[in-house]
Scaffold this motif. Structure first.
Motif, PDB file in Angstrom:
ATOM      1  N   MET A   1      -6.458  -0.502   7.322  1.00 54.73           N
ATOM      2  CA  MET A   1      -5.103  -0.036   7.575  1.00 54.73           C
ATOM      3  C   MET A   1      -5.071   1.453   7.888  1.00 54.73           C
ATOM      4  O   MET A   1      -4.004   2.040   8.050  1.00 54.73           O
ATOM      5  CB  MET A   1      -4.217  -0.348   6.366  1.00 54.73           C
ATOM      6  CG  MET A   1      -4.078  -1.856   6.131  1.00 54.73           C
ATOM      7  SD  MET A   1      -3.145  -2.223   4.637  1.00 54.73           S
ATOM      8  CE  MET A   1      -1.505  -1.670   5.129  1.00 54.73           C
ATOM      9  N   GLY A   2      -6.245   2.063   7.914  1.00 56.29           N
ATOM     10  CA  GLY A   2      -6.311   3.476   8.249  1.00 56.29           C
ATOM     11  C   GLY A   2      -6.129   4.388   7.061  1.00 56.29           C
ATOM     12  O   GLY A   2      -5.690   5.529   7.187  1.00 56.29           O
ATOM     13  N   TYR A   3      -6.467   3.874   5.875  1.00 57.84           N
ATOM     14  CA  TYR A   3      -6.302   4.678   4.675  1.00 57.84           C
ATOM     15  C   TYR A   3      -7.587   4.763   3.866  1.00 57.84           C
ATOM     16  O   TYR A   3      -8.401   3.832   3.881  1.00 57.84           O
ATOM     17  CB  TYR A   3      -5.209   4.073   3.780  1.00 57.84           C
ATOM     18  CG  TYR A   3      -3.820   4.398   4.249  1.00 57.84           C
ATOM     19  CD1 TYR A   3      -3.108   5.458   3.679  1.00 57.84           C
ATOM     20  CD2 TYR A   3      -3.220   3.669   5.267  1.00 57.84           C
ATOM     21  CE1 TYR A   3      -1.845   5.776   4.120  1.00 57.84           C
ATOM     22  CE2 TYR A   3      -1.950   3.978   5.717  1.00 57.84           C
ATOM     23  CZ  TYR A   3      -1.261   5.040   5.129  1.00 57.84           C
ATOM     24  OH  TYR A   3      -0.014   5.355   5.577  1.00 57.84           O
TER      25      TYR A   3
ATOM     26  N   LEU B   1       0.865  -1.170   0.000  1.00 60.71           N
ATOM     27  CA  LEU B   1       0.000   0.000   0.000  1.00 60.71           C
ATOM     28  C   LEU B   1       0.907   1.227   0.000  1.00 60.71           C
ATOM     29  O   LEU B   1       1.775   1.355   0.860  1.00 60.71           O
ATOM     30  CB  LEU B   1      -0.900   0.003   1.235  1.00 60.71           C
ATOM     31  CG  LEU B   1      -1.967   1.104   1.306  1.00 60.71           C
ATOM     32  CD1 LEU B   1      -3.127   0.652   2.203  1.00 60.71           C
ATOM     33  CD2 LEU B   1      -1.435   2.419   1.861  1.00 60.71           C
ATOM     34  N   VAL B   2       0.738   2.094  -0.968  1.00 57.21           N
ATOM     35  CA  VAL B   2       1.580   3.275  -1.080  1.00 57.21           C
ATOM     36  C   VAL B   2       0.825   4.488  -0.546  1.00 57.21           C
ATOM     37  O   VAL B   2      -0.283   4.777  -0.998  1.00 57.21           O
ATOM     38  CB  VAL B   2       1.981   3.525  -2.548  1.00 57.21           C
ATOM     39  CG1 VAL B   2       2.900   4.737  -2.654  1.00 57.21           C
ATOM     40  CG2 VAL B   2       2.647   2.295  -3.153  1.00 57.21           C
ATOM     41  N   ASP B   3       1.423   5.161   0.426  1.00 60.52           N
ATOM     42  CA  ASP B   3       0.855   6.393   0.947  1.00 60.52           C
ATOM     43  C   ASP B   3       1.122   7.489  -0.079  1.00 60.52           C
ATOM     44  O   ASP B   3       2.267   7.881  -0.308  1.00 60.52           O
ATOM     45  CB  ASP B   3       1.522   6.742   2.287  1.00 60.52           C
ATOM     46  CG  ASP B   3       0.895   7.964   2.955  1.00 60.52           C
ATOM     47  OD1 ASP B   3       0.625   8.949   2.243  1.00 60.52           O
ATOM     48  OD2 ASP B   3       0.693   7.936   4.180  1.00 60.52           O
TER      49      ASP B   3
ATOM     50  N   LEU C   1      -6.265   8.294   6.775  1.00 62.48           N
ATOM     51  CA  LEU C   1      -7.502   8.826   7.320  1.00 62.48           C
ATOM     52  C   LEU C   1      -7.229   9.564   8.614  1.00 62.48           C
ATOM     53  O   LEU C   1      -6.407   9.129   9.423  1.00 62.48           O
ATOM     54  CB  LEU C   1      -8.493   7.690   7.611  1.00 62.48           C
ATOM     55  CG  LEU C   1      -9.157   7.021   6.410  1.00 62.48           C
ATOM     56  CD1 LEU C   1      -9.863   5.744   6.857  1.00 62.48           C
ATOM     57  CD2 LEU C   1     -10.156   7.987   5.781  1.00 62.48           C
ATOM     58  N   ARG C   2      -7.943  10.669   8.836  1.00 62.77           N
ATOM     59  CA  ARG C   2      -7.883  11.336  10.139  1.00 62.77           C
ATOM     60  C   ARG C   2      -8.562  10.429  11.148  1.00 62.77           C
ATOM     61  O   ARG C   2      -9.652   9.922  10.866  1.00 62.77           O
ATOM     62  CB  ARG C   2      -8.613  12.683  10.086  1.00 62.77           C
ATOM     63  CG  ARG C   2      -7.917  13.748   9.290  1.00 62.77           C
ATOM     64  CD  ARG C   2      -6.460  13.882   9.703  1.00 62.77           C
ATOM     65  NE  ARG C   2      -5.959  15.229   9.441  1.00 62.77           N
ATOM     66  CZ  ARG C   2      -6.287  16.307  10.143  1.00 62.77           C
ATOM     67  NH1 ARG C   2      -7.123  16.218  11.153  1.00 62.77           N
ATOM     68  NH2 ARG C   2      -5.768  17.479   9.840  1.00 62.77           N
ATOM     69  N   PRO C   3      -7.952  10.257  12.323  1.00 69.22           N
ATOM     70  CA  PRO C   3      -8.523   9.321  13.316  1.00 69.22           C
ATOM     71  C   PRO C   3      -9.807   9.879  13.956  1.00 69.22           C
ATOM     72  O   PRO C   3     -10.381  10.795  13.511  1.00 69.22           O
ATOM     73  CB  PRO C   3      -7.430   9.223  14.382  1.00 69.22           C
ATOM     74  CG  PRO C   3      -6.254  10.010  13.893  1.00 69.22           C
ATOM     75  CD  PRO C   3      -6.737  10.925  12.804  1.00 69.22           C
TER      76      PRO C   3
ATOM     77  N   LYS D   1     -10.815  -4.496  -1.545  1.00 69.30           N
ATOM     78  CA  LYS D   1      -9.721  -3.519  -1.593  1.00 69.30           C
ATOM     79  C   LYS D   1     -10.018  -2.307  -0.717  1.00 69.30           C
ATOM     80  O   LYS D   1      -9.175  -1.841   0.049  1.00 69.30           O
ATOM     81  CB  LYS D   1      -9.488  -3.058  -3.037  1.00 69.30           C
ATOM     82  CG  LYS D   1      -8.759  -4.077  -3.879  1.00 69.30           C
ATOM     83  CD  LYS D   1      -8.583  -3.563  -5.281  1.00 69.30           C
ATOM     84  CE  LYS D   1      -9.914  -3.125  -5.847  1.00 69.30           C
ATOM     85  NZ  LYS D   1      -9.873  -2.881  -7.290  1.00 69.30           N
ATOM     86  N   GLN D   2     -11.239  -1.817  -0.867  1.00 73.07           N
ATOM     87  CA  GLN D   2     -11.665  -0.685  -0.045  1.00 73.07           C
ATOM     88  C   GLN D   2     -11.545  -1.039   1.428  1.00 73.07           C
ATOM     89  O   GLN D   2     -11.037  -0.263   2.234  1.00 73.07           O
ATOM     90  CB  GLN D   2     -13.142  -0.357  -0.333  1.00 73.07           C
ATOM     91  CG  GLN D   2     -13.445  -0.040  -1.780  1.00 73.07           C
ATOM     92  CD  GLN D   2     -13.280   1.429  -2.102  1.00 73.07           C
ATOM     93  OE1 GLN D   2     -12.942   2.228  -1.214  1.00 73.07           O
ATOM     94  NE2 GLN D   2     -13.483   1.776  -3.356  1.00 73.07           N
ATOM     95  N   GLN D   3     -12.017  -2.231   1.759  1.00 69.19           N
ATOM     96  CA  GLN D   3     -12.033  -2.663   3.147  1.00 69.19           C
ATOM     97  C   GLN D   3     -10.618  -2.769   3.712  1.00 69.19           C
ATOM     98  O   GLN D   3     -10.346  -2.331   4.828  1.00 69.19           O
ATOM     99  CB  GLN D   3     -12.737  -4.021   3.228  1.00 69.19           C
ATOM    100  CG  GLN D   3     -12.916  -4.531   4.647  1.00 69.19           C
ATOM    101  CD  GLN D   3     -13.215  -6.028   4.656  1.00 69.19           C
ATOM    102  OE1 GLN D   3     -13.912  -6.523   3.781  1.00 69.19           O
ATOM    103  NE2 GLN D   3     -12.654  -6.725   5.640  1.00 69.19           N
ATOM    104  N   ILE D   4      -9.725  -3.340   2.913  1.00 75.97           N
ATOM    105  CA  ILE D   4      -8.349  -3.504   3.375  1.00 75.97           C
ATOM    106  C   ILE D   4      -7.711  -2.144   3.661  1.00 75.97           C
ATOM    107  O   ILE D   4      -7.085  -1.940   4.696  1.00 75.97           O
ATOM    108  CB  ILE D   4      -7.519  -4.276   2.326  1.00 75.97           C
ATOM    109  CG1 ILE D   4      -7.985  -5.730   2.279  1.00 75.97           C
ATOM    110  CG2 ILE D   4      -6.033  -4.203   2.653  1.00 75.97           C
ATOM    111  CD1 ILE D   4      -7.402  -6.526   1.121  1.00 75.97           C
ATOM    112  N   ALA D   5      -7.907  -1.228   2.719  1.00 81.07           N
ATOM    113  CA  ALA D   5      -7.337   0.104   2.918  1.00 81.07           C
ATOM    114  C   ALA D   5      -7.891   0.726   4.202  1.00 81.07           C
ATOM    115  O   ALA D   5      -7.142   1.285   5.009  1.00 81.07           O
ATOM    116  CB  ALA D   5      -7.630   0.997   1.705  1.00 81.07           C
TER     117      ALA D   5
END
Lengths: 139, 139
Positions: B121-123, A94-96, A137-139, B114-118
DNA sequence: CTAAATGCAAAACCTTTGCCTCAAA
DNA sequence: TTTGAGGCAAAGGTTTTGCATTTAG
């Protein structure tokens, strides 16, 4: 335990019967110690620190060889360069998109699903490439 | 029904307010009519058949522009070249490793995963790239 | 000893860009 | 007319390669 259990890239290379030169030793060590996903130029910079005589051409030859032997994986993140990592347990990236940071993850359900999709389409999955690009994502 | 319902790349471009030149018209038509996933050189070869004066530089400029407008997608299959396709409903690609054929597919479960995984992971997923490489199964 | 590996520099690719000319709106 | 677009050729960046030299096994 003796040497029989030794793992590591060098041993995998020995098993493949390639010549271990001083340059290859350095390059292989650099790859093993890298926690990130270096491109050829980064590998070259890190290797040349330990041995001034290493040329970038040798790094190109070496990664090509290691990839063909299946002991490292070539990655592509969309910039023009190939990146490398030691091949081991399977994982995805996963690339930020804001920092460029690459986070590895493994998701069994995803693994199974890819296999299943290929099978449904009448194919045996021999390889795949998956990269997610995300924003924290903002927490 | 009148012209209001017209779709097509050209109309999307008009909506984006770019100039429609004769060269762009040809290049856009070539992309629309391509059933495969051509690289820049292939687009250029096909375009130049209809208009000798088109240069490859213009093809590069044009695909860059179209990609920025979001009306075409850039694909990478691991060879050094970028490939393009008209962007439409979302789909993935399965590459037949024996023939090089590229098969498109859509799998809702995969999208959701894919959406769920991201998210796990907080993304927030902003983009992704997935290619499966497979070998045709004997029936 | 001999096949394989290295280093260097040149070349091969793909892509981008500077700059002047041309044409769409 | 005026601003964006095109064409050409040069430059950029990555990767490959030919060849003479060195070296591992």
């Amino acid at each position: 335990m003796g040497d029989a259990m030794m793992a590591g890239l060098i041993n995998k290379c020995l098993k493949n019967g390639i010549r271990i030169t001083s340059q290859r030793e350095v390059i292989i060590e650099v790859i093993e110690e890298s926690e990130d996903h270096p491109d050829v130029n980064q590998l070259y910079q890190r290797a040349v620190e330990q041995d001034r005589t290493i040329s970038i051409a040798t790094v190109y030859w070496t990664v090509k060889l290691l990839e063909e032997m299946g002991v490292i994986d070539r990655l592509e993140f969309g910039d023009g360069r190939a990146r490398y990592e030691e091949s081991g347990e399977h994982h995805e990236h996963l690339v930020d998109v804001e920092t460029g940071e690459v986070i590895e993850f493994y998701h069994a359900k995803l693994e199974a699903l890819k296999q299943q999709i290929a099978r449904e389409m009448g194919y045996e999955l021999v390889d795949h490439r998956l990269e997610l690009f995300g924003r924290k994502l903002r927490p």
